[in-house]
Scaffold this motif. Structure first.
Motif, short mmCIF file in Angstrom:
data_model
loop_
_atom_site.label_atom_id
_atom_site.label_comp_id
_atom_site.label_asym_id
_atom_site.label_seq_id
_atom_site.Cartn_x
_atom_site.Cartn_y
_atom_site.Cartn_z
N SER A 138 0.84 -1.19 0.00
CA SER A 138 0.00 0.00 0.00
C SER A 138 0.88 1.24 0.00
CB SER A 138 -0.95 0.01 1.21
OG SER A 138 -0.21 0.06 2.42
N LEU A 139 0.38 2.29 -0.59
CA LEU A 139 1.04 3.58 -0.64
C LEU A 139 -0.02 4.63 -0.90
CD1 LEU A 139 2.60 4.13 -4.14
CD2 LEU A 139 1.55 1.96 -3.53
N ALA A 140 0.38 5.89 -0.82
CA ALA A 140 -0.55 6.97 -1.10
C ALA A 140 0.11 7.93 -2.07
CB ALA A 140 -0.96 7.70 0.18
N LEU A 141 -0.58 8.22 -3.17
CA LEU A 141 -0.06 9.09 -4.21
C LEU A 141 -0.37 10.54 -3.88
CD1 LEU A 141 -1.35 6.96 -7.24
CD2 LEU A 141 0.90 6.87 -6.16
N ARG A 142 0.56 11.43 -4.23
CA ARG A 142 0.37 12.86 -3.97
C ARG A 142 -0.31 13.58 -5.14
NH1 ARG A 142 -0.30 14.43 0.97
NH2 ARG A 142 1.52 14.35 2.31
N GLY A 143 -0.12 13.10 -6.34
CA GLY A 143 -0.63 13.82 -7.51
C GLY A 143 -2.13 13.65 -7.68
N LEU A 144 -2.88 14.74 -7.57
CA LEU A 144 -4.33 14.68 -7.78
C LEU A 144 -4.59 14.91 -9.27
CD1 LEU A 144 -7.11 14.35 -6.56
CD2 LEU A 144 -7.18 16.81 -6.17
N ASN A 145 -4.62 13.82 -10.02
CA ASN A 145 -4.87 13.89 -11.45
C ASN A 145 -5.75 12.72 -11.87
OD1 ASN A 145 -3.02 11.56 -12.10
ND2 ASN A 145 -1.47 12.98 -11.34
N ASN A 146 -6.23 12.76 -13.08
CA ASN A 146 -7.17 11.74 -13.55
C ASN A 146 -6.55 10.35 -13.58
OD1 ASN A 146 -9.28 13.53 -13.90
ND2 ASN A 146 -8.87 13.87 -16.07
N LEU A 147 -5.28 10.27 -13.99
CA LEU A 147 -4.65 8.96 -14.16
C LEU A 147 -4.46 8.27 -12.81
CD1 LEU A 147 -2.06 9.81 -16.95
CD2 LEU A 147 -4.46 9.11 -17.16
N ASN A 174 1.77 -9.32 -11.17
CA ASN A 174 0.38 -9.71 -11.39
C ASN A 174 -0.52 -9.13 -10.30
OD1 ASN A 174 -1.60 -10.98 -12.91
ND2 ASN A 174 -1.46 -12.89 -11.75
N ILE A 175 -0.46 -7.82 -10.14
CA ILE A 175 -1.16 -7.17 -9.05
C ILE A 175 -2.65 -7.00 -9.36
CG2 ILE A 175 0.91 -5.93 -8.31
CD1 ILE A 175 -0.32 -3.41 -9.56
N VAL A 176 -3.42 -6.94 -8.30
CA VAL A 176 -4.84 -6.59 -8.36
C VAL A 176 -5.05 -5.44 -7.40
CG1 VAL A 176 -7.20 -7.37 -7.95
CG2 VAL A 176 -5.53 -8.94 -8.93
N VAL A 177 -5.67 -4.36 -7.87
CA VAL A 177 -5.91 -3.20 -7.02
C VAL A 177 -7.11 -3.47 -6.12
CG1 VAL A 177 -6.59 -0.76 -6.99
CG2 VAL A 177 -4.92 -1.58 -8.67
N GLU A 178 -6.89 -3.27 -4.83
CA GLU A 178 -7.97 -3.37 -3.85
C GLU A 178 -8.52 -1.96 -3.64
OE1 GLU A 178 -8.70 -5.15 0.66
OE2 GLU A 178 -6.68 -4.69 -0.02
N VAL A 179 -9.67 -1.68 -4.21
CA VAL A 179 -10.18 -0.32 -4.23
C VAL A 179 -10.64 0.11 -2.84
CG1 VAL A 179 -11.84 1.26 -5.29
CG2 VAL A 179 -10.87 -0.62 -6.64
N GLN A 180 -9.94 1.09 -2.27
CA GLN A 180 -10.29 1.66 -0.97
C GLN A 180 -9.92 3.14 -1.00
OE1 GLN A 180 -8.45 -0.55 2.22
NE2 GLN A 180 -9.91 -2.21 2.07
N ALA A 181 -10.50 3.87 -1.92
CA ALA A 181 -10.15 5.28 -2.12
C ALA A 181 -10.91 6.16 -1.14
CB ALA A 181 -10.45 5.69 -3.55
N GLN A 182 -10.18 6.81 -0.25
CA GLN A 182 -10.72 7.81 0.65
C GLN A 182 -9.86 9.06 0.48
OE1 GLN A 182 -10.72 6.07 4.55
NE2 GLN A 182 -12.45 4.73 4.10
N ILE A 183 -10.36 10.04 -0.26
CA ILE A 183 -9.57 11.19 -0.68
C ILE A 183 -10.14 12.46 -0.08
CG2 ILE A 183 -8.69 12.45 -2.68
CD1 ILE A 183 -9.29 9.86 -4.33
N ASN A 184 -9.31 13.16 0.67
CA ASN A 184 -9.72 14.40 1.29
C ASN A 184 -9.62 15.54 0.28
OD1 ASN A 184 -10.34 16.46 3.08
ND2 ASN A 184 -8.26 16.62 3.88
N LYS A 185 -10.74 16.08 -0.12
CA LYS A 185 -10.76 17.16 -1.11
C LYS A 185 -11.01 18.49 -0.38
CE LYS A 185 -12.48 14.02 -4.67
NZ LYS A 185 -13.56 13.70 -5.62
N GLY A 186 -9.93 19.20 -0.16
CA GLY A 186 -10.04 20.44 0.60
C GLY A 186 -9.69 20.21 2.05
N GLY A 187 -9.88 21.25 2.86
CA GLY A 187 -9.52 21.15 4.26
C GLY A 187 -8.03 21.43 4.46
N SER A 188 -7.55 21.17 5.65
CA SER A 188 -6.17 21.52 5.99
C SER A 188 -5.16 20.45 5.64
CB SER A 188 -6.08 21.82 7.50
OG SER A 188 -6.49 20.68 8.25
N THR A 189 -5.62 19.28 5.20
CA THR A 189 -4.72 18.18 4.87
C THR A 189 -4.64 18.01 3.36
OG1 THR A 189 -5.32 17.05 6.91
CG2 THR A 189 -4.22 15.74 5.21
#
Length: 240
Positions: free
Chosen positions: A141-150, A207-222
């Motif tokens: 697991s990791l968290a990406l910084r770039g907020l883009n479509n891809l 041969n990875i499979v993405v486990e979809v668990q997207a919780q994205i903070n849009k706005g706020g202080s973080t």
């Protein structure tokens, strides 16, 4: 390499994280004509059309999915890395493309492995007399910084691809819906790191499979983080 125990084997940092998938338009795509042994340095192939030197490739067969790369194409196809997985003749060798996922958060990449054990009890013993191995699981697991479509598509297990020209009248656009979640094709991930002694390290998550668990903070202080969680069937670590 041997264990050094000199205090310099510590991982210093991560330089990039890449995702690999099959080239979408006219990839090099052939089958092998010979057995590929574990640690084999080359493999016979039926054709070399559309392949070029240094292309990343997938080797897909009864041994699993391996991420590798090729040298100058020929019918005895040279491999950049000695094969990690043995394959029978008739495996698919197909051109892949690398996509740099950009910056990840300061927590880096978390890798985990587990193997379930079921105790086997006996009336004549107060401790289990044996343990039955159950299902094993490898994940990262990791968290990406770039907020883009891809990045959004990748985190939802969707093959990357956006429409538009990036203008107000024709913005870059994607659609995320229930029918699309987890529909990506064959993918592998490679994490590039480096140690304090200058050695480079790569981890191939195959041969990875993405486990979809997207919780994205849009706005706020973080600042926004895009979580990416994957499960895999094999991990390959290389150090040089």
């Amino acid at each position: 390499m041997p264990r050094l125990n000199n205090g310099l084997e510590v991982l210093k940092g991560i330089s990039k994280v890449e995702m690999f998938s099959i080239v979408s338009t006219t990839p090099g795509d052939t089958v092998t004509t010979a057995v590929l042994a574990k640690l084999g340095a080359s493999i016979g192939v039926l054709a070399i059309t559309n392949f070029a030197a240094a292309d990343p490739v997938f080797i897909i067969g009864d041994g699993g999915v391996e991420l590798n790369a090729i040298g100058t194409p020929n019918l005895a196809m040279p491999l950049k890395y000695k094969a990690a997985l043995p394959q029978s003749a008739g495996a698919r060798l197909v051109e892949a493309v690398a996509r740099n996922l950009g910056h990840v958060t300061g927590a880096g990449v978390q890798y985990s492995a587990s193997l379930q054990l079921t105790p086997i009890d006996a009336a004549t013993s107060v401790t289990p007399i044996a343990y039955q191995r159950g299902a094993g699981e490898l994940s990262a697991s990791l968290a990406l910084r770039g907020l883009n479509n891809l990045n959004i598509q990748t985190a939802h297990g969707i093959d990357e691809g956006e429409s538009g020209a990036g203008t107000e009248s024709d913005p870059y656009q994607i659609v995320v819906g229930g029918v699309d979640l987890g529909t990506h094709g064959i993918q592998c991930m490679r994490v590039h790191g480096y140690r304090f002694d200058g050695k480079l390290v790569t981890w191939d998550y195959l041969n990875i499979v993405v486990e979809v668990q997207a919780q994205i903070n849009k706005g706020g202080s973080t600042p926004a983080e895009i979580p990416l969680r994957v499960k895999m069937d094999t991990m390959v670590q290389r150090i040089w």
